[in-house]
Design an enzyme around this catalytic site. Structure first.
Site, PDB file in Angstrom:
ATOM      1  N   TYR A  98       0.702  -1.155   0.001  1.00  0.00           N
ATOM      2  CA  TYR A  98      -0.090  -0.150   0.042  1.00  0.00           C
ATOM      3  C   TYR A  98       0.737   1.254   0.304  1.00  0.00           C
ATOM      4  CZ  TYR A  98      -4.589  -2.141   1.061  1.00  0.00           C
ATOM      5  OH  TYR A  98      -5.963  -2.650   1.026  1.00  0.00           O
ATOM      6  N   LYS A 157       3.242 -15.118   2.329  1.00  0.00           N
ATOM      7  CA  LYS A 157       3.580 -15.990   1.027  1.00  0.00           C
ATOM      8  C   LYS A 157       5.008 -16.234   1.022  1.00  0.00           C
ATOM      9  CE  LYS A 157       2.096 -17.750  -2.994  1.00  0.00           C
ATOM     10  NZ  LYS A 157       1.359 -18.908  -3.100  1.00  0.00           N
ATOM     11  N   ASP A 216      -2.803 -18.130   0.307  1.00  0.00           N
ATOM     12  CA  ASP A 216      -3.573 -19.050  -0.669  1.00  0.00           C
ATOM     13  C   ASP A 216      -4.261 -20.023   0.169  1.00  0.00           C
ATOM     14  OD1 ASP A 216      -1.255 -20.023  -0.713  1.00  0.00           O
ATOM     15  OD2 ASP A 216      -0.933 -20.655  -2.738  1.00  0.00           O
ATOM     16  N   ASP A 230      -6.434  -6.937   4.235  1.00  0.00           N
ATOM     17  CA  ASP A 230      -7.588  -6.333   3.465  1.00  0.00           C
ATOM     18  C   ASP A 230      -8.296  -7.559   3.084  1.00  0.00           C
ATOM     19  OD1 ASP A 230      -9.023  -4.482   2.482  1.00  0.00           O
ATOM     20  OD2 ASP A 230      -7.964  -4.851   0.367  1.00  0.00           O
ATOM     21  N   ASP A 285     -12.131  -9.228   4.545  1.00  0.00           N
ATOM     22  CA  ASP A 285     -13.337  -9.355   3.611  1.00  0.00           C
ATOM     23  C   ASP A 285     -13.860 -10.685   3.680  1.00  0.00           C
ATOM     24  OD1 ASP A 285     -13.176  -6.473   3.242  1.00  0.00           O
ATOM     25  OD2 ASP A 285     -13.903  -6.873   1.159  1.00  0.00           O
TER      26      ASP A 285
END
Ligand code: IPM
Ligand code: MG
Length: 355
Positions: free
Chosen positions: A140, A190, A223, A247, A251
């Site tokens: 970001y 990751k 993942d 983020d 959700d």
């Protein structure tokens, strides 16, 4: 006296925020404490008024407040503005300027909403997960970033970067939180691909071994984590992760609880804090009284607990939400039938009465 900066923002932001303010006023009455509310502009509405998504006076007042309550920013109307003028920059600017590095997003499924979850009841019943999202680093904010033109070809660039201290402090937040809960942290990264994640994993392990050996720590690739959240969400308690993964995963976690309209958040730094629902400005339903104010109301409860150390009254608000849901009252996003569907304001009023 507590000074609360209120930034309603765009879309459904003002509607849900006014219900959260209603609940804060009720809390102020119960506590016999004076709260001073200062309403400020940020996002698209601020751009319209002043040409800037985050005017200096808003930032100044936010810095001078004891806590900030924010609604939501953004909308299709401002999508084509240059990067610096986009409403979302108000939020990123606030997070960066107030140094709100730790974003805490609880995903709790109320029993009354079992049927509203997109996942089968036996898989989600009783879930109580907290996503600890790093909020001022990662892709970001990394530089270089932008769209450049090279020999007639345009290239978009973002940079994912994390320093060791940035990882250390958010790891402390997650481990400390885990101490007060079921003592389990899942760090999501990751690390099979990204250098930032390799460092992340190393630093999280180091902090864990040195200072929190009694906490159970797992690592999971992002993942896999996104799959496991749907497959077996009860394996998670505290999820520790970087900015963009957090983020996305928050959700996803919200749908386990029935609606994105249910998830509050607290963004905490050393000196400042900001509270906001995790949902966006939902321009399609703005101004119609359809929005669910619960995420904003629960954000107000987090404000009372974290910034003002009023855990008791925060619990009261949580239980009031629970009891209103148990009585069968719903907003449109969490209703399965047309019965007892309330407007944004009616839901706020019901919760106030239940308190
Ligand atoms: C959130 C939102 C923001 C983010 C947007 C509005 C900038 O999605 O708070 O989760 O991406 O952090
Ligand atoms: Mg988001």
């Amino acid at each position: 006296m507590f000074k609360i900066a209120v930034i309603p923002g765009d879309g459904i932001g003002p509607e849900v925020t006014s219900q959260a303010v209603r609940i804060l006023k009720k809390a102020s009455h119960i506590l016999n404490e004076k709260f001073e509310f200062t309403e400020l502009k940020a996002g698209g509405i601020a751009f319209e008024a002043s040409g800037k998504p985050l005017p200096e006076e808003t930032l100044k007042a936010a810095l001078a407040s004891d806590a900030v309550l924010l609604g939501a920013v953004g909308g299709p109307k401002w999508d084509s503005l240059p990067y610096e003028s986009k409403p979302e920059q108000a939020l990123l600017g606030l997070r960066k300027s107030l140094e709100l590095y730790a974003n805490i997003r609880p995903a709790i499924l109320f029993d009354a909403l079992l049927d509203a979850s997109s996942v089968k009841a036996d898989i989600v019943k009783g879930i109580d997960i907290i996503v600890v999202r790093e909020l001022t680093g990662g892709i970001y904010f990394g530089r270089p970033a932008g769209i450049v033109e090279e020999a007639g070809t345009r290239r978009g660039i973002n940079t994912m970067t994390y320093t060791e201290p940035e990882i250390e402090r958010i790891a402390h937040t997650a481990f400390k939180l885990a101490k007060t809960r079921s003592k389990k942290v899942t760090s999501v990264d990751k690390a099979n691909i990204l250098h930032t994640s390799m460092l992340w994993r190393e630093v999280v392990n180091k902090i864990h071994e040195a200072q929190y050996p009694d906490i159970e720590l797992d690592h999971m690739y992002v993942d896999n984590a996104s799959m496991q959240l749907i497959r077996r969400p009860k394996q998670f308690d505290v999820i520790l992760t970087e900015n963009m993964f957090g983020d996305i995963l928050s959700d996803e976690a919200s749908m386990l609880t029935g609606s994105i309209g249910m998830l509050p958040s607290a963004s905490i730094g050393e000196k400042h804090s900001l509270y906001e629902p995790i949902h966006g400005s939902a321009p399609d339903i703005a101004g119609k009284g359809l929005a669910n104010p619960i995420a904003s109301i629960l954000s107000a409860a987090m404000l009372l607990e974290y910034s003002f150390k009023q855990k008791e009254v925060a619990r009261k608000i949580f239980r009031a939400v629970e009891s209103v849901l148990n009585q069968g009252y719903r907003t449109a996003d969490i209703s399965s039938s047309k019965e007892n569907v309330l407007s944004t304001e009616e839901m706020g009023a019901k919760i106030e009465n239940a308190i």
